[in-house]
Design an enzyme around this catalytic site. Structure first.
Site, PDB file in Angstrom:
ATOM      1  CG  ASP A  87      -9.226   9.647 -27.617  1.00 32.76           C
ATOM      2  OD1 ASP A  87      -8.829   9.809 -26.607  1.00 32.76           O
ATOM      3  OD2 ASP A  87      -9.232   8.649 -28.302  1.00 32.76           O
ATOM      4  CB  SER A  88      -4.907   9.029 -27.755  1.00 28.16           C
ATOM      5  OG  SER A  88      -5.751   8.024 -27.101  1.00 28.16           O
ATOM      6  CE1 TYR A  92      -1.499  10.619 -28.219  1.00 22.69           C
ATOM      7  CE2 TYR A  92      -2.555  12.039 -26.756  1.00 22.69           C
ATOM      8  CZ  TYR A  92      -2.269  11.896 -28.024  1.00 22.69           C
ATOM      9  OH  TYR A  92      -2.466  12.773 -28.940  1.00 22.69           O
ATOM     10  N   GLY A  93      -1.805   5.971 -23.529  1.00 20.75           N
ATOM     11  CA  GLY A  93      -1.801   5.476 -22.399  1.00 20.75           C
ATOM     12  C   GLY A  93      -0.364   4.921 -21.758  1.00 20.75           C
ATOM     13  CB  CYS A 134      -7.450  11.450 -24.453  1.00 23.69           C
ATOM     14  SG  CYS A 134      -6.204  10.156 -24.156  1.00 23.69           S
ATOM     15  CG  ASN A 135     -10.318   8.832 -18.817  1.00 24.71           C
ATOM     16  OD1 ASN A 135     -10.627   9.077 -17.615  1.00 24.71           O
ATOM     17  ND2 ASN A 135     -11.161   8.799 -19.679  1.00 24.71           N
ATOM     18  CD  GLU A 174      -8.392   0.729 -30.672  1.00 26.04           C
ATOM     19  OE1 GLU A 174      -7.231   0.170 -31.273  1.00 26.04           O
ATOM     20  OE2 GLU A 174      -8.074   1.697 -30.165  1.00 26.04           O
ATOM     21  CB  CYS A 206      -9.889   4.105 -20.254  1.00 24.36           C
ATOM     22  SG  CYS A 206      -9.124   3.648 -21.863  1.00 24.36           S
ATOM     23  CB  THR A 207     -11.703   6.924 -24.706  1.00 22.81           C
ATOM     24  OG1 THR A 207     -10.637   5.952 -24.951  1.00 22.81           O
ATOM     25  CG2 THR A 207     -11.563   8.379 -24.427  1.00 22.81           C
ATOM     26  CG  HIS A 208     -10.628   2.156 -25.649  1.00 29.99           C
ATOM     27  ND1 HIS A 208     -10.180   3.176 -25.956  1.00 29.99           N
ATOM     28  CD2 HIS A 208     -10.367   1.530 -26.839  1.00 29.99           C
ATOM     29  CE1 HIS A 208      -9.535   3.472 -26.832  1.00 29.99           C
ATOM     30  NE2 HIS A 208      -9.653   2.201 -27.737  1.00 29.99           N
TER      31      HIS A 208
HETATM   32  N1  DGL Z   1      -7.965   7.373 -25.280  1.00 30.33           N
HETATM   33  C1  DGL Z   1      -7.022   6.606 -24.273  1.00 30.33           C
HETATM   34  C2  DGL Z   1      -7.472   7.007 -22.566  1.00 30.33           C
HETATM   35  O1  DGL Z   1      -8.722   7.474 -22.570  1.00 30.33           O
HETATM   36  C3  DGL Z   1      -7.228   5.341 -24.148  1.00 30.33           C
HETATM   37  C4  DGL Z   1      -6.121   4.868 -25.487  1.00 30.33           C
HETATM   38  C5  DGL Z   1      -4.737   5.357 -25.404  1.00 30.33           C
HETATM   39  O2  DGL Z   1      -3.936   4.670 -24.527  1.00 30.33           O
HETATM   40  O3  DGL Z   1      -4.346   6.246 -25.989  1.00 30.33           O
HETATM   41  O4  DGL Z   1      -7.102   7.082 -21.734  1.00 30.33           O
END
Ligand code: DGL
Length: 284
Positions: free
Chosen positions: A11-12, A43-44, A74-75, A151, A183-185
């Site tokens: 993941d990012s 990464y988003g 990571c999405n 977060e 998104c993971t969050h």
């Molecule tokens: N893990 C990223 C996602 O699922 C969210 C955090 C990021 O922007 O890196 O898109």
């Protein structure tokens, strides 16, 4: 290939721990290697080229550990880079987009589906392509502020609710009956999102859908571990953030005792050099 090799997951940052958590619940006897690119998160908000480069480096790092498959948690990376990764690496690779899209397709009754995610995920059009091709009506919305709010642990804070109302209003107006938390969050905000959207809207959690898909794939291809007892998890990050344990706890629901910090760029250069050296010695 031994079925007892670990599954690599990246993941990012720490958000992918939501996916790891579901994988551990679904496949408790598997070993996992988790890599969070905490030095280069988010990464988003990055461009496709940059996300591709980071995703390739993360995959190379995982593969150097001898794993049996890769899960892109990571999405943002799944939606932008899954094609490149599958072309470039021989190993089975599963991302979070198609399991979630498939589940939404099966669950939606009205055919009106909402997708929320980072800018990188929404602008990639990955969900849109997959769902539109099935004749469904899609409404997409980027919700970038959800990541820092989660977060910070502001899960049911009035500020998060206010921002949520703002982001989700167009989806409510469009009258979606199913919403992909792309998104993971976002699964961490499930109670708040459900409250805003209403109880009759189905929320699709990519972590749950991906864990199911990984299990089905492993059973079908017979690469599931036959180990008795729980597997072990190894954690790697590209930077050890100051609030790592607090954040990891939000996502994983437990604290992580050992985390190894690696320099992802150096690591991937080293792998490249080794490959070139191998090629050179074969030519001689
Ligand atoms: N893990 C990223 C996602 O699922 C969210 C955090 C990021 O922007 O890196 O898109």
């Amino acid at each position: 290939m031994s079925v007892d090799l670990p599954i690599g997951i990246f993941d990012s940052g720490v958000g992918g721990l939501t996916v790891l958590k579901r994988l551990m619940e679904t496949l408790p006897n598997e070993n996992f290697i988790y890599f969070g690119d905490t030095a280069r998160v988010p990464y988003g908000s990055k461009s496709k080229d940059t996300i591709n480069l980071f995703a390739v480096e993360a995959t190379k790092f995982l593969i150097s550990h001898k794993i049996k498959m890769v899960v892109v948690a990571c999405n943002s990376a799944s939606s932008n880079s899954i094609g490149i990764l599958k072309k470039r690496f021989q190993i089975p690779i599963i991302g979070v987009i198609s399991p979630s899209a498939l589940s939404a397709t099966q669950c939606s009754i009205s055919g009106k589906i909402g997708v929320i995610g980072t800018y990188a995920t929404i602008q990639s059009g990955a969900y849109l392509r997959m769902l539109n091709s099935k004749g469904l009506q899609i409404f997409q919305q980027a919700c970038p502020l959800f990541v820092p709010l989660v977060e910070e642990g502001l899960l049911d804070h009035p500020a998060t609710e206010l921002i949520g109302e703002e982001y989700l209003a167009p989806l409510k107006k469009f009258d979606v009956d199913t919403l992909i938390l792309g998104c993971t969050h976002y699964p961490i905000l499930k109670p708040l999102i459900q409250k805003i959207m209403g109880n009759n809207i189905l929320l699709i959690d990519p972590a749950i859908e991906t864990a199911k898909t990984v299990k089905e794939f492993m059973l079908k291809t017979r690469i599931n571990s036959l180990r008795k007892g729980n597997g072990i998890i190894k954690y790697f990050v590209s930077d050890y953030p100051r609030n790592f344990n607090k954040i990891a706890n939000i996502f994983l629901g437990m604290s992580i005792k050992k985390v190894t910090t690696i320099n992802i760029e150096e690591y991937s250069n080293k792998i490249m050099e080794q490959k070139f050296a191998q090629k050179r010695s074969k030519k001689r």
